[in-house]
Design a protein around this motif. Structure first.
Motif: not given
Length: 167
Positions: A125-135, A137-145
């Motif tokens: 939720g924090a990654l999606t709503s903040s768009d911190l890395p500019g990604l 909703w994609r940040g949710v998946f990129w964090l898995n890498v």
């Protein structure tokens, strides 16, 4: 937590968004027993690493998806990779520990799974709503890498190989 932004960005219908969720859950639930059996016969650590590599690759595919259909296909493969990974954890605990150590390990597994589930919603939720890395909703998946790559290294270093003693 990311379904709203996924729907908006990819133009996914509510039914397609349901497939994004079910695309992971159905293959996972359908194949988890098979994943356990394959690990018993072929080597649990080996299958755990194979599944983790698959999970990292499919997380990249999810993060790169340009259409709802691509995302659903990647989620189906991601659920499949998880089904080959997850059963190896408890099977390895049971194969490599006994007595009080086993009870403690299973308890830690359960606690870790519960905490990780809670954190996944918070971090997602924090990654999606903040768009911190500019990604977005994609940040949710990129964090898995990076997390997946660290786990692969840890498994290769610390998890012993084990197989079932008999078919």
């Amino acid at each position: 937590v990311a379904l709203g932004p996924i729907g908006s960005e990819l133009g996914a219908s509510p039914g397609m968004l349901q497939l994004v969720v079910a695309g992971y859950g159905v293959p996972y639930a359908s194949l988890v027993v098979l994943g356990g059996r394959i690990g018993d016969g072929r080597g649990r650590r080996r299958l755990m690493v194979f599944g983790l590599i698959g999970f990292v690759v499919t997380s990249i595919a999810c993060g790169l998806a340009q259409t709802p259909e691509q995302l659903v296909a990647a989620r189906v493969l991601q659920g499949t990779a998880a089904a080959f990974t997850t059963p190896q954890v408890l099977a390895t605990i049971h194969a490599t520990t006994t007595g009080e150590r086993r009870g403690r390990a299973v308890g830690m597994f359960g606690a870790t799974a519960g905490i990780a589930t809670c954190l996944a919603f918070l971090v997602g939720g924090a990654l999606t709503s903040s768009d911190l890395p500019g990604l977005g909703w994609r940040g949710v998946f990129w964090l898995n890498v990076p997390v997946g790559l660290l786990v692969i290294v840890a498994v290769l270093r610390w998890v012993p190989e084990s197989n079932a003693p008999a078919r």
